[in-house]
Write a protein that holds these residues in place. Structure first.
Motif, PDB file in Angstrom:
ATOM      1  N   LYS A 154       0.831  -1.201   0.000  1.00  0.00           N
ATOM      2  CA  LYS A 154       0.000   0.000   0.000  1.00  0.00           C
ATOM      3  C   LYS A 154       0.871   1.259   0.000  1.00  0.00           C
ATOM      4  CE  LYS A 154      -2.568   1.080   3.653  1.00  0.00           C
ATOM      5  NZ  LYS A 154      -3.613   0.916   4.689  1.00  0.00           N
ATOM      6  N   LYS A 196       3.927   1.587  -0.977  1.00  0.00           N
ATOM      7  CA  LYS A 196       4.672   1.738  -2.235  1.00  0.00           C
ATOM      8  C   LYS A 196       3.756   2.221  -3.355  1.00  0.00           C
ATOM      9  CE  LYS A 196       8.732  -0.954  -1.466  1.00  0.00           C
ATOM     10  NZ  LYS A 196       8.725  -1.752  -0.252  1.00  0.00           N
ATOM     11  N   LYS A 243       1.233   4.123  -3.074  1.00  0.00           N
ATOM     12  CA  LYS A 243       1.005   5.560  -2.876  1.00  0.00           C
ATOM     13  C   LYS A 243       2.207   6.360  -3.355  1.00  0.00           C
ATOM     14  CE  LYS A 243      -2.247   5.269   0.985  1.00  0.00           C
ATOM     15  NZ  LYS A 243      -2.415   5.465   2.433  1.00  0.00           N
ATOM     16  N   GLN A 244       3.409   5.837  -3.099  1.00  0.00           N
ATOM     17  CA  GLN A 244       4.614   6.539  -3.571  1.00  0.00           C
ATOM     18  C   GLN A 244       4.679   6.576  -5.089  1.00  0.00           C
ATOM     19  OE1 GLN A 244       7.871   4.538  -1.495  1.00  0.00           O
ATOM     20  NE2 GLN A 244       8.149   6.406  -0.319  1.00  0.00           N
ATOM     21  N   LEU A 245       4.064   5.558  -5.713  1.00  0.00           N
ATOM     22  CA  LEU A 245       4.068   5.509  -7.177  1.00  0.00           C
ATOM     23  C   LEU A 245       3.038   6.455  -7.779  1.00  0.00           C
ATOM     24  CD1 LEU A 245       4.386   1.677  -7.865  1.00  0.00           C
ATOM     25  CD2 LEU A 245       6.084   3.438  -8.346  1.00  0.00           C
ATOM     26  N   GLY A 246       2.146   6.965  -6.941  1.00  0.00           N
ATOM     27  CA  GLY A 246       1.111   7.849  -7.455  1.00  0.00           C
ATOM     28  C   GLY A 246      -0.041   7.072  -8.090  1.00  0.00           C
ATOM     29  N   VAL A 247      -0.206   5.804  -7.697  1.00  0.00           N
ATOM     30  CA  VAL A 247      -1.320   4.992  -8.183  1.00  0.00           C
ATOM     31  C   VAL A 247      -2.628   5.592  -7.648  1.00  0.00           C
ATOM     32  CG1 VAL A 247      -2.380   2.688  -7.987  1.00  0.00           C
ATOM     33  CG2 VAL A 247       0.086   2.914  -8.335  1.00  0.00           C
TER      34      VAL A 247
END
Lengths: 140, 464
Positions: free
Chosen positions: A27, A29, A31-35
């Motif tokens: 989760k 990661k 968010k860090q990807l901008g998903v």
């Protein structure tokens, strides 16, 4: 390859305090990807369900998460007892969870149905006495 | 106002560059750079943890001094319920309210009175939004800011009502204008706050365009003056109390929820606990919850960093104080158009500040880099590099804000490698192998690199 990310998690058996660590990491990661928040939500819920299932039923196992700009693929593989009747297990409310698990608030019989509900695609490969591999896909 | 405006600041002269604050910051917003702690404005949620933990008092909150009162024709004090919990043996809130007037305020408006109206509005809101449960409290600005940057899926669950302090300010301003005939700008509405988070709120509120709170004073500043004036309040003092149990209870964790007349609530306090609850809420791990009350400070508002009393002692005092109070003293139908002042007028937008890159492809590449770097870094989370963890350093490196050489272990390893190679070269030279001149040249080069790296280490130490 920099446009795909592969994450692997060992799921330890019978440890409820650690159950959810893998889905929580994924989760973070995502968010860090901008998903998109919606995709993050679906992955978090479906993967947590699956992770808990592996702890309760299958003596743990391994989760592989493949993230591409198109989709998030979660492969939950265990060498547990296998699912005798997949159709029945997919029914809402059907549960084989022992009492001590239910007393923790789990085992409501919504695991697999919820996993299906929150993913865009789900397939189950299972063999009694050999193990189960569940593949879930959430589209970006 | 800048949407990432903050009230928690650093005094560089006092900062020793230690790692206490970077370790405690719940959003990993602080880095030690060049020997000083820097706060990343986009990550900071003004919770005040760093103020609490800094032994050198280098972190502080900005708030207004009491002489701001002089700018106005007429001033109104808005005491937070947490203020009442700061005094020993206080059995009547009226003493505090009258002392505020003796201190120089023309009027007082209890935030706890507005809180009773917000409780009423929340009960109403819950009955009409049963398909969107649980509803998350928006009274603590730090929690709202945290959700805004980290929990996009929970934004739709936020209670879209103004916090009691905002409702109090709006009602107080209206009342003052009516009573005095003055213009709004001639009236100063001053909140007496337990925390810096409310200072930020007053400057750049979430949920409403502009706050009606003109100034925010600190409980710890007001406290000593108030104490001396409290002695001067006589038996015949005017009765100014307009709140009861429900309003006063908002000052501690669980108080807001207790005013909703339901058992289906969860109340968590302390920022780390709040984050755990939000994570689990996002994964839908809770069922049958109607309301979630979250307070960034331990114990709730009584635990704010601008208070003077131990939060748990304060909680006991608050409980004692409310014992003989009526359930509530303020009701919606007693205030003109209060229901129009309560709902939010703007929404809260997700701010994806923790994204690694500007777009998804960049973020993908960077996340892979972070994974590779994490394997290389020692995993000790020692903080010597100025980042709170090895993972945070890796993220800083891929964002271009740090380098691998910031890691002392990485640097040490490099030095080891170089010195090994030097000794091999020296051996070669000693044995008189051919190309002695060339070996000597390489040897000199290596020694230069070692001293360069050593000086890097020196710089880091000077920084610290």
């Amino acid at each position: 390859m920099d446009d795909a990310i592969v994450l692997k998690y060992e799921i330890s058996p019978d440890d409820f305090t650690r159950a959810g660590e893998a889905s929580s990491d994924v989760k973070g990661k995502l968010k860090q990807l901008g998903v998109s928040p919606e995709a993050v939500r679906k992955v978090a819920i479906a993967m947590y369900e699956g992770e808990i299932n592996m702890v309760i039923h299958a003596n743990g196992g391994e989760i592989t998460v493949e993230i591409t700009p198109v989709e998030i693929r979660m492969i939950l593989a265990d060498v547990g007892p296998g699912i005798p009747d997949v159709e029945k297990a997919m029914k809402a409310g059907y549960s084989t969870a022992p009492d001590e698990v239910r007393s923790l608030g789990f085992g409501a019989g919504m695991g697999l149905p919820n996993m299906k509900k929150y993913t865009d695609d789900m397939s189950i490969e299972t063999k009694l006495g050999v193990g189960t591999t569940i593949t879930m896909i959430v589209k970006m | 106002m800048d949407k990432f405006n903050h009230s928690v600041r650093l005094d560089p002269d006092l900062c020793k560059g230690c790692i206490n604050c970077i370790k405690r910051c719940p959003t990993q917003a602080i880095r030690v750079r060049n020997g000083k702690a820097m706060i990343n404005a986009k990550f900071c949620i003004d919770c005040g943890e760093c103020i609490r933990v800094c032994a050198h008092h280098a972190k502080h909150a900005t708030y207004d001094k009491m002489d701001v009162m002089k700018q106005y024709q007429y001033t109104v004090a808005l005491p937070a319920p947490a203020l009442y919990s700061q005094f020993n043996n206080l059995d009547d809130v009226n003493i505090v309210l009258n002392a505020l007037r003796l201190m120089g305020f023309d009027d007082v408006f209890e935030v706890s009175a507005a809180a009773e109206l917000v409780s009423e509005a929340t009960r109403e809101y819950l009955t009409h939004n049963e398909d969107n449960l649980p509803i998350i409290s928006t009274a603590c600005p730090s929690v709202v800011r945290l959700i805004r940057v980290r929990f996009p899926n929970l934004i739709s669950h936020l209670l879209p009502l103004n916090p009691p302090v905002e409702v109090a300010a709006a009602l107080a301003a209206k009342r003052a204008m009516k009573k005095t005939g003055l213009e709004r700008k001639e009236i100063g509405v001053c909140f007496i706050s337990p925390c810096p988070s409310k200072v930020t709120y007053a400057k750049s509120p979430l949920g409403t365009e502009k706050s009606q709170v003109d100034h925010v004073l600190a409980i710890k500043d007001v406290y000593p003056q108030l104490l001396s004036h409290m002695k001067g309040v006589g038996e015949e003092a005017a009765d100014l109390v307009t709140s009861g149990k429900i309003g006063i209870s908002w000052g501690r964790s669980g108080g807001e929820a207790s005013g909703l007349f339901t058992d289906d609530y969860l109340a968590a306090d302390g920022i780390e606990n709040v984050i755990r609850v939000l994570e689990d809420l996002e994964d839908q791990k809770f069922t049958n919850l109607k309301f979630v009350e979250l307070n960034a400070c331990n114990g709730g508002c009584v635990g704010g960093v601008l208070t003077v009393e131990n939060p748990y002692v304060a909680e006991v005092k608050l409980k004692r104080l409310r014992k003989y109070m009526p359930v509530a003293r303020s009701h919606m139908d007693m205030e003109d158009n209060a229901e129009q002042l309560i709902p939010w007028t703007t929404g809260v937008q997700y701010e994806p500040v923790f994204s690694l890159g500007g777009n998804m492809m960049e973020s993908f590449a960077r996340l892979n880099q972070v994974e590779r770097l994490c394997k290389k870094l020692p995993g000790l989370d020692c903080g010597s590099c100025g980042a709170p963890s090895c993972k945070a350093l890796a993220e800083d490196i891929v964002r271009g804000q740090a380098s691998e050489n910031d890691c002392v272990y990485h640097l040490r390893e490099n030095l080891h490698k170089l010195s090994e190679e030097v000794s091999v070269l020296a051996d070669d030279l000693h044995e008189g192998n051919k190309g002695g001149q060339e070996t000597l040249r390489i040897l000199k080069e290596y020694i230069q690199r070692i001293s360069d790296e050593m000086s890097l280490l020196d710089n880091q130490e000077e920084d610290e």
